[in-house]
Design an enzyme around this catalytic site. Structure first.
Site, PDB file in Angstrom:
ATOM      1  N   HIS A  58       0.832  -1.209   0.000  1.00 27.10           N
ATOM      2  CA  HIS A  58       0.000   0.000   0.000  1.00 27.10           C
ATOM      3  C   HIS A  58       0.867   1.260   0.000  1.00 27.10           C
ATOM      4  O   HIS A  58       0.780   2.090   0.906  1.00 27.10           O
ATOM      5  CB  HIS A  58      -0.963  -0.020   1.192  1.00 27.10           C
ATOM      6  CG  HIS A  58      -2.044  -1.040   1.035  1.00 27.10           C
ATOM      7  ND1 HIS A  58      -1.999  -2.269   1.649  1.00 27.10           N
ATOM      8  CD2 HIS A  58      -3.190  -1.017   0.311  1.00 27.10           C
ATOM      9  CE1 HIS A  58      -3.074  -2.959   1.313  1.00 27.10           C
ATOM     10  NE2 HIS A  58      -3.811  -2.227   0.503  1.00 27.10           N
TER      11      HIS A  58
ATOM     12  N   PHE B 269       3.136   4.387  -2.496  1.00 31.34           N
ATOM     13  CA  PHE B 269       2.837   5.386  -3.537  1.00 31.34           C
ATOM     14  C   PHE B 269       2.703   4.742  -4.924  1.00 31.34           C
ATOM     15  O   PHE B 269       1.911   5.178  -5.747  1.00 31.34           O
ATOM     16  CB  PHE B 269       3.921   6.481  -3.540  1.00 31.34           C
ATOM     17  CG  PHE B 269       3.741   7.487  -4.633  1.00 31.34           C
ATOM     18  CD1 PHE B 269       2.626   8.318  -4.663  1.00 31.34           C
ATOM     19  CD2 PHE B 269       4.683   7.605  -5.646  1.00 31.34           C
ATOM     20  CE1 PHE B 269       2.452   9.248  -5.678  1.00 31.34           C
ATOM     21  CE2 PHE B 269       4.512   8.538  -6.668  1.00 31.34           C
ATOM     22  CZ  PHE B 269       3.390   9.354  -6.681  1.00 31.34           C
ATOM     23  N   ARG B 270       3.460   3.681  -5.156  1.00 32.40           N
ATOM     24  CA  ARG B 270       3.373   3.033  -6.474  1.00 32.40           C
ATOM     25  C   ARG B 270       1.986   2.402  -6.665  1.00 32.40           C
ATOM     26  O   ARG B 270       1.427   2.414  -7.764  1.00 32.40           O
ATOM     27  CB  ARG B 270       4.486   1.993  -6.633  1.00 32.40           C
ATOM     28  CG  ARG B 270       4.719   1.553  -8.052  1.00 32.40           C
ATOM     29  CD  ARG B 270       5.936   0.655  -8.184  1.00 32.40           C
ATOM     30  NE  ARG B 270       7.181   1.385  -8.055  1.00 32.40           N
ATOM     31  CZ  ARG B 270       7.758   2.080  -9.037  1.00 32.40           C
ATOM     32  NH1 ARG B 270       7.192   2.134 -10.232  1.00 32.40           N
ATOM     33  NH2 ARG B 270       8.887   2.709  -8.820  1.00 32.40           N
TER      34      ARG B 270
ATOM     35  N   ASP C 231      -8.945  -0.115  -7.911  1.00 32.64           N
ATOM     36  CA  ASP C 231      -8.211  -0.494  -6.704  1.00 32.64           C
ATOM     37  C   ASP C 231      -7.693  -1.929  -6.761  1.00 32.64           C
ATOM     38  O   ASP C 231      -6.601  -2.225  -6.284  1.00 32.64           O
ATOM     39  CB  ASP C 231      -9.151  -0.310  -5.498  1.00 32.64           C
ATOM     40  CG  ASP C 231      -8.424  -0.438  -4.175  1.00 32.64           C
ATOM     41  OD1 ASP C 231      -7.184  -0.347  -4.146  1.00 32.64           O
ATOM     42  OD2 ASP C 231      -9.109  -0.631  -3.139  1.00 32.64           O
TER      43      ASP C 231
HETATM   44  P1  5GP Z   1      -6.949  -1.760  -0.688  1.00 31.12           P
HETATM   45  O1  5GP Z   1      -6.473  -2.227   0.630  1.00 31.12           O
HETATM   46  O2  5GP Z   1      -5.845  -1.781  -1.716  1.00 31.12           O
HETATM   47  O3  5GP Z   1      -7.675  -0.455  -0.702  1.00 31.12           O
HETATM   48  O4  5GP Z   1      -8.099  -2.799  -1.067  1.00 31.12           O
HETATM   49  C1  5GP Z   1      -7.945  -3.872  -1.837  1.00 31.12           C
HETATM   50  C2  5GP Z   1      -7.798  -5.143  -1.041  1.00 31.12           C
HETATM   51  O5  5GP Z   1      -8.169  -6.182  -1.900  1.00 31.12           O
HETATM   52  C3  5GP Z   1      -6.360  -5.437  -0.618  1.00 31.12           C
HETATM   53  O6  5GP Z   1      -6.027  -4.969   0.634  1.00 31.12           O
HETATM   54  C4  5GP Z   1      -6.333  -6.952  -0.655  1.00 31.12           C
HETATM   55  O7  5GP Z   1      -6.861  -7.496   0.508  1.00 31.12           O
HETATM   56  C5  5GP Z   1      -7.289  -7.278  -1.775  1.00 31.12           C
HETATM   57  N1  5GP Z   1      -6.578  -7.472  -3.039  1.00 31.12           N
HETATM   58  C6  5GP Z   1      -6.308  -6.557  -4.000  1.00 31.12           C
HETATM   59  N2  5GP Z   1      -5.660  -7.123  -5.027  1.00 31.12           N
HETATM   60  C7  5GP Z   1      -5.520  -8.428  -4.722  1.00 31.12           C
HETATM   61  C8  5GP Z   1      -4.957  -9.553  -5.401  1.00 31.12           C
HETATM   62  O8  5GP Z   1      -4.438  -9.473  -6.507  1.00 31.12           O
HETATM   63  N3  5GP Z   1      -4.995 -10.734  -4.752  1.00 31.12           N
HETATM   64  C9  5GP Z   1      -5.586 -10.903  -3.547  1.00 31.12           C
HETATM   65  N4  5GP Z   1      -5.574 -12.110  -2.994  1.00 31.12           N
HETATM   66  N5  5GP Z   1      -6.118  -9.879  -2.877  1.00 31.12           N
HETATM   67  C10 5GP Z   1      -6.112  -8.653  -3.464  1.00 31.12           C
HETATM   68 MN    MN Z   2      -5.818   0.220  -2.588  1.00 30.76          MN
END
Ligand code: 5GP
Ligand code: MN
Length: 494
Positions: free
Chosen positions: A243, A245-246, A393
């Site tokens: 989580h 900046f990239r 996201d």
């Molecule tokens: P963020 O925390 O980035 O706002 O919300 C997205 C959430 O979805 C992440 O924290 C993570 O739990 C889940 N997530 C996003 N991308 C992936 C992925 O490629 N694989 C898995 N297993 N979970 C993901």
């Molecule tokens: Mn996110």
């Protein structure tokens, strides 16, 4: 399955490579590395006929003798382009440190995870030294590490503050006008490769997104205010595995790509587009690397402050408006009260919608609107905006495999760090984060089947063109990880 023939120029000699389009990216890269007689520390770059860098992958477009690619070994020996000799030995030290970190990881997870992320970040810096050059920027600038022969203070030795100021200087020294038309167009697509850009460059690219959507003129945003705002956003992302900046850049770039692909400019007002892009940019500000479940179980300050209700998302949003409370960073300062209220309300809704605990609630609402989706209906628009931010996201798997896969490593690193801490503190362990229970394939097959495909399919019903751009890559990723999962199971049976 077909055989691809790729014509390319290497050291002034026209050559051709042949591979099957079902082979892996690693195999194709190896093929070109062999052709270039590249050593493990060499970096290969492939340019198309227009001089743009293209990904070396099985998806390389076939070409003819007249439209050959140019293959170059760049930054082949860092010493020869002016990098200090210590860098070589530092690389070895890093390698040793990295091995040690992996061995020690189980014993003292917190400190090691921290070290590991530092190693990763330094490794990326080493790999990205060259990248300013192909953007056509900074050629003459002494700030550019490759353009001078005298050793410079190394970024890794700088304090966080100095490091950020260096990024700020580089960012302000570049102008979005210098970003080539090819890069601008590429930025509008989901195949954009974030790994090729360093932090200052990503800031310029974000600036390009704001300018190319005409936000500066439409909302009377002064360029220096936008730059201050973007820089503060950069400073408020933490140096953590996922989580960071990239990730913020990727989510914003996907949002930007979706706006162009779906021709949203003709369907939503510009103010709604500003809400979506800015929400994407701010949606994970100051993420601490531990999710809501942890915040609540560990009774952190954030959980206390927000009464266990989406503590992280509330925080991300509050930090965003904290940044904008300073006039020199307030991109909304020249708007009317009414416009400001609309944007603030919209951003709060979009950022709070990124709490995955609300995923089904929001998706189901979108589904009920789907058969008669109405772009003039306020409620419909609001749900669509939330869905667009949510899709952006969690869109890593919609990107080319070579771009998406490193993100999964970053995510699992952050997950494992959390579950290790939970074990140490005697808190409930989040199962999908447990290093003893999940693997890369198992984590992705479930996530793609149950989260990504239902969400992306629903959005594709409204915008059929997204089928090819985001749905198909996600299906391919599911096939890839399902195969890996099956192979893993068969191996354990034997
Ligand atoms: P963020 O925390 O980035 O706002 O919300 C997205 C959430 O979805 C992440 O924290 C993570 O739990 C889940 N997530 C996003 N991308 C992936 C992925 O490629 N694989 C898995 N297993 N979970 C993901
Ligand atoms: Mn996110």
């Amino acid at each position: 399955m077909t055989t691809k023939i790729i014509h390319f120029m290497l050291n002034g000699r026209l050559q051709q490579a042949e591979f099957r389009d079902d082979c892996s990216t690693a195999e194709v890269k190896d093929l070109f590395r062999a052709a270039a007689e590249a050593e493990p520390h060499h970096i290969l770059k492939m340019y198309n006929i227009n001089g743009s860098v293209v990904n070396i992958s099985p998806r390389l477009d076939t070409n003819s003798v007249d439209s050959y690619y140019r293959l170059e070994v760049v930054a082949s020996d860092l010493k020869s382009v002016g990098m200090p000799t210590e860098l070589d030995s530092m690389e070895h030290r890093l390698q040793r440190l990295e091995n040690k970190v992996s061995e020690e990881a189980v014993k003292s997870p917190d400190a090691i995870a921290d070290l590991k992320s530092q190693v990763e970040s330094f490794k990326r810096k080493l790999e990205s030294v060259e990248h300013l050059s192909w953007m056509g920027l900074f050629k003459e600038d002494s700030d550019h590490q490759l353009s001078t022969l005298s050793p410079k203070p190394k970024t890794s030795g700088l304090s966080l503050q100095e490091d950020r100021q260096q990024v700020r200087r580089k960012f302000l020294n570049m102008s979005s006008l210098q970003v080539t038309e090819e890069v601008r167009e590429h930025l509008k697509t989901p195949i954009f490769d974030n790994w090729q850009w360093e932090e200052a460059e990503m800031l310029v690219l974000l600036q390009v997104m704001f300018t190319d959507l005409d936000f500066l003129t439409a909302f009377h945003i002064e360029l220096d205010v936008l730059q201050n705002f973007l820089f503060e956003v950069f400073c408020h992302y933490n140096n953590i595995p996922f989580h960071n900046f990239r990730h913020c850049f990727c989510v914003t770039q996907m949002m930007y790509g979706l706006i162009w692909l779906t021709e949203l400019r003709s369907k939503l007002s510009r103010i709604d587009l500003l809400i979506m892009l800015t929400s994407a940019l701010c949606h994970d500000l100051d993420h601490p690397g531990y999710n809501n479940v942890y915040q609540i179980n560990a009774q952190t300050d954030l959980a206390l402050r927000y009464n266990d209700i989406s503590p992280l998302e509330n925080h991300h949003c509050a930090v965003a408006f904290g940044i904008m409370s300073k006039p020199e960073c307030n991109i909304l300062k020249n708007l009317t009260c009414e416009q400001y209220k609309h944007i603030r309300g919209g951003m709060i809704k979009c950022i709070l919608a990124t709490d995955m605990a609300r995923h089904n609630e929001i998706l189901n609402k979108f589904k009920t609107m789907q058969p008669v989706f109405d772009f003039t209906n306020k409620d419909h628009k609001e749900v669509l905006m939330k869905i667009m931010v949510k899709v952006s996201d969690i869109s890593n798997e919609a990107r080319p495999m070579a771009v998406a896969e490193p993100w999964l490593d970053c995510l699992l690193q952050e997950f494992f760090n959390q579950s290790d801490t939970e074990k140490l503190k005697g808190l409930p362990v989040t199962p999908f984060m447990d290093r003893d229970k999940v693997s890369k394939p198992s984590s992705q097959t479930n996530f793609i089947r149950f989260v990504l495909l239902p969400l992306f399919t629903e959005l594709t019903k409204l915008f059929p063109c997204l089928e090819e751009h985001i749905l198909e890559p996600v299906r391919r990723a599911l096939d890839y990880y399902s195969d890996l999962e099956r192979a893993g199971k068969e191996e354990t049976k034997e």
